[in-house]
Write a protein that holds these residues in place. Sequence first.
Motif, PDB file in Angstrom:
ATOM      1  N   MET A 248     -27.749   0.778 -16.753  1.00 48.71           N
ATOM      2  CA  MET A 248     -26.307   0.629 -16.594  1.00 48.71           C
ATOM      3  C   MET A 248     -25.678   1.952 -16.149  1.00 48.71           C
ATOM      4  SD  MET A 248     -23.488  -0.662 -19.419  1.00 48.71           S
ATOM      5  CE  MET A 248     -23.757   0.732 -20.517  1.00 48.71           C
ATOM      6  N   VAL A 249     -26.118   3.047 -16.732  1.00 47.50           N
ATOM      7  CA  VAL A 249     -25.611   4.366 -16.353  1.00 47.50           C
ATOM      8  C   VAL A 249     -25.929   4.670 -14.899  1.00 47.50           C
ATOM      9  CG1 VAL A 249     -25.869   6.850 -16.748  1.00 47.50           C
ATOM     10  CG2 VAL A 249     -25.631   5.285 -18.696  1.00 47.50           C
ATOM     11  N   GLU A 250     -27.117   4.294 -14.458  1.00 48.47           N
ATOM     12  CA  GLU A 250     -27.460   4.523 -13.052  1.00 48.47           C
ATOM     13  C   GLU A 250     -26.529   3.737 -12.127  1.00 48.47           C
ATOM     14  OE1 GLU A 250     -29.461   6.866 -11.868  1.00 48.47           O
ATOM     15  OE2 GLU A 250     -29.497   7.389 -13.999  1.00 48.47           O
TER      16      GLU A 250
ATOM     17  N   PRO B  78     -15.259  17.333  -6.042  1.00 45.11           N
ATOM     18  CA  PRO B  78     -15.156  18.481  -6.957  1.00 45.11           C
ATOM     19  C   PRO B  78     -14.880  18.093  -8.408  1.00 45.11           C
ATOM     20  CG  PRO B  78     -13.866  18.847  -4.956  1.00 45.11           C
ATOM     21  CD  PRO B  78     -14.275  17.408  -4.947  1.00 45.11           C
ATOM     22  N   LEU B  79     -14.472  16.847  -8.653  1.00 43.24           N
ATOM     23  CA  LEU B  79     -14.156  16.397 -10.012  1.00 43.24           C
ATOM     24  C   LEU B  79     -15.275  15.571 -10.632  1.00 43.24           C
ATOM     25  CD1 LEU B  79     -10.526  15.138  -9.220  1.00 43.24           C
ATOM     26  CD2 LEU B  79     -11.167  17.378 -10.110  1.00 43.24           C
ATOM     27  N   ALA B  80     -16.295  15.253  -9.840  1.00 39.28           N
ATOM     28  CA  ALA B  80     -17.297  14.279 -10.275  1.00 39.28           C
ATOM     29  C   ALA B  80     -18.116  14.760 -11.458  1.00 39.28           C
ATOM     30  CB  ALA B  80     -18.218  13.937  -9.107  1.00 39.28           C
ATOM     31  N   HIS B  81     -18.201  16.077 -11.669  1.00 43.43           N
ATOM     32  CA  HIS B  81     -19.026  16.572 -12.785  1.00 43.43           C
ATOM     33  C   HIS B  81     -18.528  16.038 -14.131  1.00 43.43           C
ATOM     34  CE1 HIS B  81     -15.626  19.386 -12.763  1.00 43.43           C
ATOM     35  NE2 HIS B  81     -15.911  19.627 -14.034  1.00 43.43           N
ATOM     36  N   VAL B  82     -17.211  15.777 -14.228  1.00 41.36           N
ATOM     37  CA  VAL B  82     -16.659  15.248 -15.479  1.00 41.36           C
ATOM     38  C   VAL B  82     -17.282  13.889 -15.787  1.00 41.36           C
ATOM     39  CG1 VAL B  82     -14.551  14.457 -16.614  1.00 41.36           C
ATOM     40  CG2 VAL B  82     -14.503  16.515 -15.187  1.00 41.36           C
ATOM     41  N   ALA B  83     -17.397  13.053 -14.750  1.00 39.04           N
ATOM     42  CA  ALA B  83     -18.002  11.733 -14.952  1.00 39.04           C
ATOM     43  C   ALA B  83     -19.492  11.851 -15.226  1.00 39.04           C
ATOM     44  CB  ALA B  83     -17.750  10.859 -13.732  1.00 39.04           C
ATOM     45  N   HIS B  84     -20.181  12.704 -14.504  1.00 31.04           N
ATOM     46  CA  HIS B  84     -21.623  12.838 -14.717  1.00 31.04           C
ATOM     47  C   HIS B  84     -21.928  13.296 -16.141  1.00 31.04           C
ATOM     48  CE1 HIS B  84     -23.232  11.814 -10.850  1.00 31.04           C
ATOM     49  NE2 HIS B  84     -22.439  12.670 -10.216  1.00 31.04           N
ATOM     50  N   GLU B  85     -21.101  14.185 -16.671  1.00 29.73           N
ATOM     51  CA  GLU B  85     -21.308  14.634 -18.050  1.00 29.73           C
ATOM     52  C   GLU B  85     -21.122  13.474 -19.037  1.00 29.73           C
ATOM     53  OE1 GLU B  85     -18.534  17.793 -18.483  1.00 29.73           O
ATOM     54  OE2 GLU B  85     -19.626  19.157 -17.137  1.00 29.73           O
ATOM     55  N   ALA B  86     -20.117  12.635 -18.779  1.00 30.41           N
ATOM     56  CA  ALA B  86     -19.894  11.472 -19.641  1.00 30.41           C
ATOM     57  C   ALA B  86     -21.050  10.482 -19.527  1.00 30.41           C
ATOM     58  CB  ALA B  86     -18.583  10.797 -19.274  1.00 30.41           C
ATOM     59  N   PHE B  87     -21.542  10.290 -18.320  1.00 25.90           N
ATOM     60  CA  PHE B  87     -22.665   9.370 -18.121  1.00 25.90           C
ATOM     61  C   PHE B  87     -23.927   9.918 -18.797  1.00 25.90           C
ATOM     62  CE2 PHE B  87     -20.591   8.061 -13.831  1.00 25.90           C
ATOM     63  CZ  PHE B  87     -19.606   7.372 -14.524  1.00 25.90           C
ATOM     64  N   ASP B  88     -24.142  11.228 -18.711  1.00 26.37           N
ATOM     65  CA  ASP B  88     -25.300  11.844 -19.382  1.00 26.37           C
ATOM     66  C   ASP B  88     -25.255  11.602 -20.886  1.00 26.37           C
ATOM     67  OD1 ASP B  88     -26.259  12.814 -16.984  1.00 26.37           O
ATOM     68  OD2 ASP B  88     -25.425  14.837 -17.244  1.00 26.37           O
ATOM     69  N   ARG B  89     -24.066  11.763 -21.470  1.00 29.80           N
ATOM     70  CA  ARG B  89     -23.939  11.572 -22.914  1.00 29.80           C
ATOM     71  C   ARG B  89     -24.267  10.134 -23.305  1.00 29.80           C
ATOM     72  NH1 ARG B  89     -19.540  15.114 -22.212  1.00 29.80           N
ATOM     73  NH2 ARG B  89     -18.036  13.398 -22.110  1.00 29.80           N
TER      74      ARG B  89
ATOM     75  N   ASP C 235     -28.002   9.498 -23.131  1.00 26.55           N
ATOM     76  CA  ASP C 235     -28.742  10.212 -24.170  1.00 26.55           C
ATOM     77  C   ASP C 235     -28.541   9.644 -25.566  1.00 26.55           C
ATOM     78  OD1 ASP C 235     -29.729  11.906 -22.251  1.00 26.55           O
ATOM     79  OD2 ASP C 235     -28.277  13.515 -22.627  1.00 26.55           O
ATOM     80  N   THR C 236     -27.613   8.712 -25.735  1.00 21.99           N
ATOM     81  CA  THR C 236     -27.366   8.195 -27.088  1.00 21.99           C
ATOM     82  C   THR C 236     -28.583   7.473 -27.642  1.00 21.99           C
ATOM     83  OG1 THR C 236     -26.410   6.149 -26.205  1.00 21.99           O
ATOM     84  CG2 THR C 236     -24.875   7.961 -26.727  1.00 21.99           C
ATOM     85  N   GLY C 237     -29.295   6.784 -26.765  1.00 17.40           N
ATOM     86  CA  GLY C 237     -30.536   6.136 -27.189  1.00 17.40           C
ATOM     87  C   GLY C 237     -30.341   4.955 -28.120  1.00 17.40           C
ATOM     88  N   ARG C 238     -29.120   4.448 -28.232  1.00 23.17           N
ATOM     89  CA  ARG C 238     -28.912   3.325 -29.149  1.00 23.17           C
ATOM     90  C   ARG C 238     -28.552   2.069 -28.364  1.00 23.17           C
ATOM     91  NH1 ARG C 238     -23.960   1.312 -30.097  1.00 23.17           N
ATOM     92  NH2 ARG C 238     -22.082   2.520 -29.655  1.00 23.17           N
ATOM     93  N   PRO C 239     -28.851   0.899 -28.917  1.00 22.03           N
ATOM     94  CA  PRO C 239     -28.497  -0.355 -28.235  1.00 22.03           C
ATOM     95  C   PRO C 239     -26.994  -0.595 -28.245  1.00 22.03           C
ATOM     96  CG  PRO C 239     -29.393  -0.817 -30.401  1.00 22.03           C
ATOM     97  CD  PRO C 239     -29.561   0.659 -30.183  1.00 22.03           C
ATOM     98  N   ILE C 240     -26.554  -1.470 -27.353  1.00 19.68           N
ATOM     99  CA  ILE C 240     -25.137  -1.817 -27.236  1.00 19.68           C
ATOM    100  C   ILE C 240     -24.996  -3.321 -27.395  1.00 19.68           C
ATOM    101  CG2 ILE C 240     -23.154  -1.900 -25.668  1.00 19.68           C
ATOM    102  CD1 ILE C 240     -24.189   0.650 -24.360  1.00 19.68           C
TER     103      ILE C 240
END
Length: 476
Positions: free
Chosen positions: A296-298, A316-327, A330-335
């Motif tokens: 889903m993140v991909e 130039p603003l996309a890093h904010v979204a990438h950081e949120a997507f990384d988090r 990385d949660t590793g929990r089901p939804i």
Amino acid sequence: MRQTLEALLAGWITHQRWFAGKGRAINDLAVEAATELPLRDLAESFHSDVAGSRGTTDHARQADTGQVTVRHIVITVSQDGHTDRYQLLLGFRPVLPQRLQHVSIGETDDGCVYDALHDADVTGLLLSWLATDADIGPLRFRHLPGAEIDTSPRSLVLGAEQSNTSLVFGDAYICKLFRKIVPGVNPELEVVTALADRGSPNIAKPYGWIEADVGGENTTLAFTQEFLRTASDGWALALTSVRDLYGSLPGTRAGDAGGDFAAESNRLGMATAHLHAELAAAFPTSTIEAPEVKRMVEGFRRRLDSAIGEVPELGPLAHVAHEAFDRLADTGRPITVQRVHGDYHLGQVMRTPAEWVVLDFEGEPGQPLRERRALDSPLRDVAGMLRSFEYAARHLLADHPEAESLLPRAEEWARRNREAFIAGYSAGGGRIEGDDAVLLRALELSKAAYEVVYESRNRPSWLPIPLAAFSARTTA
């Protein structure tokens, strides 16, 4: 000059608000199905129309009396190798009365063609057929068990819709005709009837629907519900609040302005949580595991990259979204996933004297039916409403001469109402804590990436609204 029906429709349909293929050439338009409707009761009203028409002779008026036909038409429109179906209700008259001139389509050998959804003499019969569960050719009119339908109100076409056409019958019913039809049961019919069975107070009472077999599948063509005549549109109420704040004295805070909306945002959050609980009880739920969350993140990243390719200002603003997507990855929990609204914003809710009521459960009309019916996180709806608060607060600033000085007020209004909505959602049983907030942030930024592309294409002056979402602040 008379033309074939297909040629007339090819020129007319591109100017209709509900046509999804604007800006692209029509390669082919064909009539897939045509059903003539029985209009036994129209002769008298038709005679009055013709007698009052200007520029017609007495001989023509006499010859025209009673010669009106109406057909339900399904057409296929091919553009760039892709074909869509649309449904039309077309009237044919030898002479078009003045009251219908504004919906004229043109002339064929069968007479003057017009959009018969604007003909109240014709559309009144739709209620009669719903009330009697009529079968007319392939069309099946059905009402809910126990629903009593008053067939006397006359109809009026609502003018604000983009993808459908709705008829309001007096102050009792609203019938939505799905202009672009996709084979299968429409999610709105499925969801609203299920919630009605559970006695949900957050929906408008359903009365009936029209269906037919399209592409070999039972397909919803129209849906009739209670018309909420005393209700107020959520978007309009929010804008009134924002205008009151902008018009107040300098230094006035959102909570002190006359039209503070936070209490209603809180109630809306509670209603949204209750709605999600009813949806989870009425339909199956499931869980997506960590590998599926990563996929889903991909998908979020692909949407973001596509948006950057079309709107370089986002880069130039996309890093904010990438950081949120990384988090999120990385949660590793089901939804937990369930049926959701799918296109949730202030324009989809109405405030009655008693409660917030949610409308339009069909999902995003441009998406495949399978995706609109798919299970999803209820936080997708929450993210959609949070984005709507941002739009309500900021869109009045587009081209505003005092936009810079008013921006802090816009930000405060949005923050206050976002927090009130989330507090209400939590109080109503909705969960937003810990990793839930991580998911919500990612969903909101993915939605904002979609908005960036939409505004760039359609309303460039509004582009700063979704771009502002890509800031370092966290979701309320």
